[in-house]
Design a protein around this motif. Structure first.
Motif, PDB file in Angstrom:
ATOM      1  N   LEU A   1       0.894  -1.096   0.089  1.00  0.00           N
ATOM      2  CA  LEU A   1       0.028  -0.109   0.060  1.00  0.00           C
ATOM      3  C   LEU A   1       0.874   1.443  -0.079  1.00  0.00           C
ATOM      4  O   LEU A   1       0.649   2.107  -0.917  1.00  0.00           O
ATOM      5  N   VAL A   2       1.720   1.218   0.821  1.00  0.00           N
ATOM      6  CA  VAL A   2       2.710   2.358   0.759  1.00  0.00           C
ATOM      7  C   VAL A   2       3.520   2.546  -0.444  1.00  0.00           C
ATOM      8  O   VAL A   2       3.576   3.785  -1.021  1.00  0.00           O
ATOM      9  N   ARG A   3       3.857   1.482  -1.066  1.00  0.00           N
ATOM     10  CA  ARG A   3       4.489   1.538  -2.397  1.00  0.00           C
ATOM     11  C   ARG A   3       3.835   2.077  -3.454  1.00  0.00           C
ATOM     12  O   ARG A   3       3.958   3.029  -4.391  1.00  0.00           O
ATOM     13  N   THR A   4       2.586   1.512  -3.345  1.00  0.00           N
ATOM     14  CA  THR A   4       1.404   2.222  -4.421  1.00  0.00           C
ATOM     15  C   THR A   4       1.307   3.489  -4.170  1.00  0.00           C
ATOM     16  O   THR A   4       0.964   4.364  -5.389  1.00  0.00           O
ATOM     17  N   HIS A   5       0.945   3.934  -2.918  1.00  0.00           N
ATOM     18  CA  HIS A   5       0.631   5.339  -2.729  1.00  0.00           C
ATOM     19  C   HIS A   5       2.096   6.323  -3.271  1.00  0.00           C
ATOM     20  O   HIS A   5       1.810   7.372  -3.999  1.00  0.00           O
TER      21      HIS A   5
END
Length: 227
Positions: free
Chosen positions: A204-208
């Motif tokens: 999720l962090v990487r996608t953001h």
């Protein structure tokens, strides 16, 4: 993304990108000297031998906590005095014991005194070459980042430096080193036990982050097209 790499039949935590780029663990043998030393270090971090890891972790923790209370000179002096007290006491004890038993076992530390500890010319050259390799690569990477050869990489580096300003305001170098040692001995084990949940949040962090970078690049392209 983070994941496992397998070496000699065992799973080890590493970044997929790190493993591909650096050839883990072969690349690290440059400084470690041999793969066996690297494996011993990994086994310590993964608590394969709880007693051995506990001794190493406890010693590192005690040393760093001592440095938070005393100066480096005082800590080094106290450690030297403790080591000398132990070796001198043992030497006197063995000498008295040999005198009472009328034996001649020789110096109690004879095996260690005869142990070869000098570095050969080949070893010095090897580590010098390795140091030169990493220093040159580091300088080239910093030049690439600061001169914005790749805008995305430079932006990521800028974000990292911005975050470090907050970290530096909260912690000093010794505290960060203490936290790094604790993390080294705890995070790998935590990741192994909770891999699925951690991978989900990291995703999720990487996608953001990728979405933010994509928006910045899109804005840049729009600005260039309207010039």
């Amino acid at each position: 993304m983070f994941g496992f790499t397998h070496f000699r039949g065992r799973p080890y935590l590493c970044s997929e990108a790190f493993g591909i780029a650096w050839g883990l663990p072969d690349r690290l043998t440059c400084f470690w000297g041999s793969t066996s030393i690297f494996m011993v270090t990994i086994d310590l971090l993964y608590w394969r031998d709880i007693k051995q890891t506990g001794v190493v972790f406890g010693s590192c923790l005690l040393l760093l906590l001592s440095l938070t209370q005393f100066s480096v000179v005082s800590v080094v002096a106290y450690l030297a005095l403790a080591a000398l007290s132990a070796t001198i006491s043992f030497r006197i004890y063995k000498s008295v014991l040999q005198a009472v038993q009328k034996t001649d076992e020789g110096h109690p530390f004879k095996a260690y005194l005869e142990l070869e500890i000098t570095l050969s010319q080949e070893q010095i050259q090897k580590y010098t070459d390795c140091l030169q390799f990493y220093v040159n690569n580091t300088l080239k990477e910093l030049r690439r980042l600061f001169l914005v050869q790749d805008l995305v990489d430079s932006l990521k580096f800028a974000v990292l430096m911005w975050l470090l300003t907050y970290v530096g305001a909260l912690f000093n170098g010794l505290t960060l080193l203490l936290m790094a040692v604790v993390s080294m001995f705890t995070l790998p084990v935590v990741y192994v036990k909770h891999q699925a949940q951690i991978d989900q949040y990291l995703g999720l962090v990487r996608t953001h982050i990728n979405a933010v970078v994509a928006n910045i690049l899109a804005s840049q392209r729009y600005t260039e097209q309207n010039k």
